[in-house]
Design an enzyme around this catalytic site. Structure first.
Site, PDB file in Angstrom:
ATOM      1  N   ASN A 258     -10.171  -0.447   0.469  1.00 39.00           N
ATOM      2  CA  ASN A 258      -8.803   0.090   0.376  1.00 39.00           C
ATOM      3  C   ASN A 258      -8.204  -0.592  -1.096  1.00 39.00           C
ATOM      4  O   ASN A 258      -8.283  -1.935  -0.438  1.00 39.00           O
ATOM      5  CB  ASN A 258      -8.127  -0.357   2.096  1.00 39.00           C
ATOM      6  CG  ASN A 258      -6.911  -0.902   1.452  1.00 39.00           C
ATOM      7  OD1 ASN A 258      -6.212  -0.745   0.522  1.00 39.00           O
ATOM      8  ND2 ASN A 258      -6.110  -1.176   2.635  1.00 39.00           N
TER       9      ASN A 258
ATOM     10  N   CYS B 252       0.890  -0.921   0.106  1.00 34.31           N
ATOM     11  CA  CYS B 252      -0.218  -0.128  -0.085  1.00 34.31           C
ATOM     12  C   CYS B 252       1.063   0.977   0.260  1.00 34.31           C
ATOM     13  O   CYS B 252       0.272   2.554  -0.187  1.00 34.31           O
ATOM     14  CB  CYS B 252      -0.808   0.160   1.115  1.00 34.31           C
ATOM     15  SG  CYS B 252      -1.799  -1.537   1.573  1.00 34.31           S
TER      16      CYS B 252
ATOM     17  N   HIS C 241      -3.076   7.109   2.482  1.00 31.22           N
ATOM     18  CA  HIS C 241      -3.399   6.150   1.957  1.00 31.22           C
ATOM     19  C   HIS C 241      -4.892   5.272   2.383  1.00 31.22           C
ATOM     20  O   HIS C 241      -5.237   5.516   3.141  1.00 31.22           O
ATOM     21  CB  HIS C 241      -2.462   4.717   2.218  1.00 31.22           C
ATOM     22  CG  HIS C 241      -3.143   3.130   1.810  1.00 31.22           C
ATOM     23  ND1 HIS C 241      -3.455   2.636   0.660  1.00 31.22           N
ATOM     24  CD2 HIS C 241      -3.161   1.757   2.859  1.00 31.22           C
ATOM     25  CE1 HIS C 241      -3.842   1.346   1.249  1.00 31.22           C
ATOM     26  NE2 HIS C 241      -3.920   1.289   1.718  1.00 31.22           N
TER      27      HIS C 241
END
Ligand code: ACO
Length: 325
Positions: free
Chosen positions: A282, A112, A252
């Site tokens: 996500n 990520c 993020h």
């Protein structure tokens, strides 16, 4: 400080939207649980598009928007933890499909934090290996999810987004400072995609489930809410700025509670922390560029403003890039 400009941005997400309530068909969960713990309301899920399909679409949009030819590109970097293959690299597939004849292309995996690590790599490449580059973060995480495992399945989504970058000192745009950190000793807190060592010489008895996301949610939450503010503070300091000089924080998009907690720790107003986690979930390396593209396209982010992009995730990795847009 390096005179680099984000010339264009673009994103592509699969058409299929999966609402929280729809997940009830596959696992015992609820919109109420998912919304209150994460802020996520829906995610886009691939119905057959591969990571390279999504990234190629982004690449074509970027070139069209900028009026660049594929042959103008010196390099293509794709940040992904869910490539189509081990080889060829997703970036190489994109390079071939768009016909970027002189560009070299490779993938980068920092989960990520991939887009942030990618920005640092692209900055270096622009100093030594060309003037025009493409950086894309793209993921099809749905193939790494056990769709009956509620503790992870509800969190993730698919998508891709990217930027064209150019050496343009005269533009006033700049990469001001970076902070990157890896805490490999904590790597087992978040894993996905284990590949068994199976051959005629050996049998790997490792649980087949390790193909899918496995996460110690609380440990990752603690890691993110402590490490990200510290990373932002270090990067801001390296840039010779104060945290309050940052116009927008583009973090993020893993969990709204994590974003809110980071805002609190940095003692900054929550409206500086842009968010779209409710609509995409996500998307790992794609989450920061999808949000960046949205706020560029809707005019929220203006030329000359200062942004802090910050990623965290598998590795464990964390990273911040301060940019004068
Ligand atoms: N629906 C309903 N109930 C659930 C669900 C679900 N989807 N998932 C878990 N539960 C239950 C658990 O079974 C548990 O029940 P129990 O108390 O009877 O045992 C209860 O809810 C609480 O579970 P916890 O895991 O303790 O919930 P927590 O409050 O820690 O929230 C969460 C979980 C949202 C995952 C949180 O820990 C978190 O956000 N962690 C960070 C995760 C993250 O951001 N990861 C991504 C970063 S890295 C990357 O991007 C790849």
């Amino acid at each position: 400080m390096t005179g680099i400009q984000i010339v264009q941005s673009a994103n592509t997400v699969p058409e299929r939207v999966v609402l929280n309530d729809e997940l009830n068909a596959y696992m015992e969960t609820s919109d109420e649980w998912i919304s209150t713990r994460t802020g996520i309301k829906q995610r886009h899920v691939s119905t057959g598009q591969t990571t390279s399909d999504l990234c190629t679409s982004v690449a074509q949009k970027l070139l069209n928007q900028a009026g660049w030819q594929a042959s103008d590109l010196d390099f293509i970097v794709v940040a992904t933890m869910s490539p189509d293959y081990q080889t060829p690299a997703t970036a190489a597939i994109v390079q071939g499909r768009i016909g970027a004849a002189k560009a070299f292309a490779f993938d980068l995996n920092a989960a990520c934090s991939g887009f942030i690590y990618g920005l640092k790599v692209a900055e270096g490449l622009l100093q030594v290996a060309g003037n025009r580059g493409m950086l894309i973060g793209g993921e099809v995480l749905s193939k790494l999810i056990d769709w009956h495992e509620r503790s992870t399945a509800v969190l993730f989504g698919d998508g891709a987004a990217g930027v064209l970058l150019a050496n343009r000192a005269e533009s006033g745009s700049a990469f001001l400072a970076t902070d990157l950190q890896t805490l490999g000793d904590l790597g087992d807190r978040l894993t996905a995609g284990y590949q068994p060592v199976d051959s005629v010489f050996t049998t790997d008895a490792t649980d087949a489930h390790r193909r899918y996301f496995e996460m110690d949610g609380r440990a990752v939450y603690k890691f993110a809410t402590h490490q990200v503010p510290e990373s932002i503070e270090r990067a801001v300091q390296k840039a010779g700025l104060l945290v309050q000089d940052v116009d927008y924080f583009i973090l993020h998009q893993a969990n709204q509670r994590i974003i809110d907690q980071i805002a609190k720790r940095l003692d900054q107003p929550s409206d500086k922390f842009l968010s779209n986690v409710a609509r995409f979930g996500n998307t790992s390396a794609a989450s920061i560029p999808i949000l960046l593209d949205e706020v560029i396209q809707d005019g929220t982010l203006q030329r000359g403003q200062t942004i802090a992009l910050s990623g965290f995730g598998g590795g464990l990795t964390v990273g911040t890039q301060i940019i004068k847009y």
